[in-house]
Design an enzyme around this catalytic site. Structure first.
Site, PDB file in Angstrom:
ATOM      1  N   SER A 180     -37.355 103.698  87.784  1.00 54.28           N
ATOM      2  CA  SER A 180     -38.250 104.850  88.085  1.00 54.28           C
ATOM      3  C   SER A 180     -39.581 104.358  87.502  1.00 54.28           C
ATOM      4  O   SER A 180     -40.483 105.641  87.763  1.00 54.28           O
ATOM      5  CB  SER A 180     -37.463 105.957  87.735  1.00 54.28           C
ATOM      6  OG  SER A 180     -37.187 105.971  86.495  1.00 54.28           O
TER       7      SER A 180
ATOM      8  N   HIS B 131     -36.908 102.861  94.668  1.00 54.78           N
ATOM      9  CA  HIS B 131     -36.946 103.908  93.784  1.00 54.78           C
ATOM     10  C   HIS B 131     -36.562 105.302  94.423  1.00 54.78           C
ATOM     11  O   HIS B 131     -37.210 105.886  95.105  1.00 54.78           O
ATOM     12  CB  HIS B 131     -38.240 104.356  93.029  1.00 54.78           C
ATOM     13  CG  HIS B 131     -38.131 105.576  92.143  1.00 54.78           C
ATOM     14  ND1 HIS B 131     -39.291 106.283  91.837  1.00 54.78           N
ATOM     15  CD2 HIS B 131     -37.247 105.953  91.413  1.00 54.78           C
ATOM     16  CE1 HIS B 131     -39.111 107.199  91.128  1.00 54.78           C
ATOM     17  NE2 HIS B 131     -37.631 107.145  90.893  1.00 54.78           N
TER      18      HIS B 131
ATOM     19  N   GLU C 133     -39.476 105.616  97.234  1.00 51.93           N
ATOM     20  CA  GLU C 133     -40.595 104.620  96.851  1.00 51.93           C
ATOM     21  C   GLU C 133     -40.482 103.348  96.928  1.00 51.93           C
ATOM     22  O   GLU C 133     -39.552 103.040  96.148  1.00 51.93           O
ATOM     23  CB  GLU C 133     -41.153 105.153  95.628  1.00 51.93           C
ATOM     24  CG  GLU C 133     -42.054 106.440  95.440  1.00 51.93           C
ATOM     25  CD  GLU C 133     -42.486 106.645  93.900  1.00 51.93           C
ATOM     26  OE1 GLU C 133     -43.574 107.234  93.829  1.00 51.93           O
ATOM     27  OE2 GLU C 133     -41.723 106.460  93.090  1.00 51.93           O
TER      28      GLU C 133
ATOM     29  N   ASN D 172     -43.972 109.719  89.705  1.00 53.24           N
ATOM     30  CA  ASN D 172     -43.590 110.094  88.083  1.00 53.24           C
ATOM     31  C   ASN D 172     -45.032 109.751  87.437  1.00 53.24           C
ATOM     32  O   ASN D 172     -45.238 110.551  86.255  1.00 53.24           O
ATOM     33  CB  ASN D 172     -42.621 108.903  87.482  1.00 53.24           C
ATOM     34  CG  ASN D 172     -41.440 109.662  87.880  1.00 53.24           C
ATOM     35  OD1 ASN D 172     -41.168 110.648  88.328  1.00 53.24           O
ATOM     36  ND2 ASN D 172     -40.165 108.611  87.858  1.00 53.24           N
TER      37      ASN D 172
END
Ligand code: T1G
Length: 667
Positions: free
Chosen positions: A406, A427, A439, A477
């Protein structure tokens, strides 16, 4: 542009729409319909008219790309009125999807016939709108108030079988002979003549409206459209004269159309479809075949990822180091499927069929013949590089090697192999069998066909895949990390966790930063030395407050994990602030937005400037489908435009934050 043609079949005129890809009601289609029906009504030899479409589907709605543009061609209502009041029966012949304005057009036909695979619905509420072509007034006259209220407020299509049961369609055609069956059906209707929907009575019980509001209150929080749809259905029940109801519908429709929510949801409609496109992908790029998948790690992420492929009929070999971990992982997959089967999502037979596609293994060697391998082990670069090194020696050439990391550097992971062109990131978001976002992280050496294949397989397993570049935290993130530090700082300046989190939940997010911290666990990464208190998190952990897992963190939690503000936690925050000599002051909700959300928007611009996202709308898709950003706010980049670049830039500069040049340029 000839998007509507007509041809005569004996005493029946066929009006044929051909406006790829989805026969949307573009102005030239409306013009063609008007001309076609005029021709049929004026020709004495014509006794009935059939409306049918070429291509994959019946009319899938108004042309959304025309919204907000100067009107062209005949307006929709006049075409509908021409049809409904026609002196000869008009029959809609439906295949694929009759959606929105498409179903409203069919409702102004006097009879409807559909193939069994057809779907019929009014999804406008998903665009922040309502069926503005009389759908909220004509549906209750055909299927009754209850069904109409459900269809309008939830926006889900119904099957042709259900449509037959509810009277929405009058007959089912053979799947492979809609044209023939529609002609035969039309001839049968000549004797019956026209049956204007507007003259049919509204039936059913309006009590459904309150029931729907009660059942969907949480889901509809913050949305305007579902309630506007229900007010229109109520108007249908209240006004015997359809024109009075149509007036209410028009007012409600124009209000929604002018509002920011529908603009945001229409933006997301196209953003979602745009995200699937890879800029600059060579036209001749062909996809690699994915017949067999390998997953490394049977933990929460590995198990969830595996479930997506099994549910799509793709066999998976799942690898773990220890037998008990493997058994536990496989057991959880079965338990989750059986829980869904218990909720009627699929049959026990389907559960057995999916579990039959799963091969548990304790050896990476069993992945040799896989076409795609997804590594989902804990976040440690050395361990990941060791695994990819082994895969490089074991797995057949041409396979795609993906990491579910991640935030780690996918290029460095790829450097552990001799085939970096076959390495990328995939991801997933937890729970991976539920969350729609994926992702797909493009490494510096990732081959175009490997990337395109990962994007396509993502769509195949029901995900919304977005291309991200290699950087810490990729798109989602990375932006999320810009929110936590200011949130913590706000606590040091006088805010309380519940105040900050309320700003986020009022904004429409599922939770705020401190609820999320409690969910993740405050002791993740904690040095476990209660005497060493350097941060607020240290202070809470030192007091044994680790979050939801032990029922106390920034909040207190009961056994059902319901949270309440915590006097003890707030006292720890007050004490830590005082010992840090931080003056306390009142903090406004607007300041919380400026300190926590504006930096995320800014980071979005930096991500674009660095080419780590293809387009701003991709960033919006990431946040709406991965982080619960309210779709009626259109994602951080869309919202930033509404909020105003100037306002954001001056607030960020006041905070001493380096502003992205591209954002400054917009101010
Ligand atoms: N208008 C314009 N473009 C549309 C469109 C529409 N209604 N529907 C789809 N497209 C484009 C889409 O952007 C994509 O373009 C291509 O068609 C294929 O779509 C007065 C106000 C029909 C189930 O909400 O749900 O009627 O990316 O990838 O997966 O009451 O499209 O290729 O350039 O989605 O096969 C109500 C919207 C409108 C239905 C097909 N109707 N469409 O799914 O293909 S509002 C809807 C869909 C209205 C009236 C009101 C799906 C689909 P591109 P796709 P698909």
């Amino acid at each position: 542009m000839q998007s509507v043609s007509t041809h005569i079949e004996g005493d029946v005129l066929v009006v044929l729409v051909n406006n790829p890809p989805v026969n949307a009601l573009s102005w030239h289609v409306r013009q063609g319909l008007k001309d076609g029906f005029e021709q049929g009504l004026a020709d004495p030899a014509i006794k009935a008219i059939v409306l049918r479409c070429e291509g994959q589907t019946f009319i899938a709605g108004a042309d959304i790309t025309e919204f907000g543009k100067p009107p062209q061609g005949p307006d929709f209502a006049s075409v509908l009125n021409q049809m409904e009041t026609a002196s000869k029966p008009i029959i809609a012949a439906i295949h694929g999807t009759a959606l929105g304005g498409g179903l409203e057009t069919a409702l102004c036909c006097h009879y409807r016939i559909a193939v069994p695979s057809a779907k019929l619905g009014v999804p406008e509420v998903k665009l922040g709108l309502l069926p503005g072509g009389g759908g909220t007034q004509r549906l209750p006259r055909v299927v009754g108030i209850e069904q109409a209220a459900v269809m309008c407020s939830l926006g889900e299509p119904i099957s042709a079988k259900k449509a037959l049961e509810t009277g929405l369609v009058d007959a089912l055609a053979q799947e492979n002979d809609l044209a023939g069956d529609a002609l035969r059906f039309a001839r049968d209707m000549i004797a019956k003549g026209p049956r204007p929907t507007r003259d049919r009575p509204v039936t059913g019980d309006i009590g459904i409206v309150e029931k729907l509001k009660a059942e969907n209150g949480r889901k509809w929080k913050g949305f305007d459209a579902p309630y506007a749809n229900l007010r229109c259905v109520e108007a249908a029940a209240a006004h015997a004269n359809i024109d009075d109801g149509l007036k209410v519908e028009r007012e409600e429709f124009l209000k929604l159309m002018a509002g920011s929510q529908s603009a945001a949801q229409r933006h997301m409609f196209f953003a979602e479809r745009q995200a699937a496109k890879i800029d600059g992908l060579p036209k001749d790029t062909s996809l690699r075949e994915i017949r067999k998948v390998g997953v490394i790690g049977a933990g929460t992420m590995g198990g969830g990822i595996t479930m997506n492929f099994l549910a799509t009929g793709i066999p998976v070999t799942i690898v773990e180091m220890q037998q008990d971990a493997l058994d536990r992982g496989v057991g959880i997959i079965r338990k989750n499927y059986e829980a869904s089967a218990a909720k009627g999502r699929f049959t026990q037979e389907k559960v057995e069929q999916m579990m039959g596609l799963l091969t548990p293994s304790l050896s990476l060697d069993d992945l040799a013949e896989c076409d795609l391998i997804i590594e989902a082990i804990y976040e440690n670069m050395d361990v990941k590089k060791e695994v990819f090194g082994k895969l490089d020696r074991i797995v057949k050439q041409g396979a795609i090697l993906a990491s579910n990391t991640s935030y780690l550097d996918v290029n460095e992971i790829a450097s552990a192999t001799a085939r970096p062109q076959d390495v990328l990131g995939m991801h997933f978001f937890s729970p991976a069998n539920v969350m729609k976002l994926l992702e797909v992280v493009r490494g510096d050496k990732t081959a175009p066909d490997a990337l395109a294949t990962a994007m396509a397989i993502g769509k195949k397993i029901g995900k919304i895949a977005v291309v991200a570049g290699v950087c810490h935290g990729f798109i989602g993130n990375r932006m999320l990390s810009k929110r936590q530090a200011p949130a913590n700082a706000l606590l040091m300046e006088g805010a309380l966790p519940e105040q900050v989190d309320k700003v986020f939940t009022d904004f429409g997010m599922p939770m705020g930063p401190f609820q999320m911290s409690d969910l993740a666990g405050l002791d993740i990464g904690w040095h476990r030395d209660p005497s060493k208190v350097e941060t607020l998190r240290d202070a809470l952990c030192a007091a044994g407050r680790f979050g939801q897992k032990n029922g106390k963190g920034f909040y207190d939690y009961d056994e059902k994990r319901n949270r309440t503000p915590s006097a003890e936690a707030n006292a720890i925050i007050e004490d830590f602030r005082a010992r840090s000599n931080m003056p306390k002051r009142d903090i406004s909700d607007q300041e919380i937005i400026e300190r926590c959300i504006y930096p995320m928007v800014n980071e979005g611009y930096l991500i674009l400037e660095e080419g780590k996202a293809q387009r701003a709308s991709d960033i919006d898709v990431v946040w709406v489908y991965g982080y619960g950003w309210p779709v009626y706010r259109g994602g951080p980049m869309f919202w930033g435009d509404l909020e105003g670049a100037g306002k954001i830039v001056s607030a960020l500069e006041k905070q001493g934050i380096k502003v992205a040049d591209s954002l400054k340029a917009k101010a």
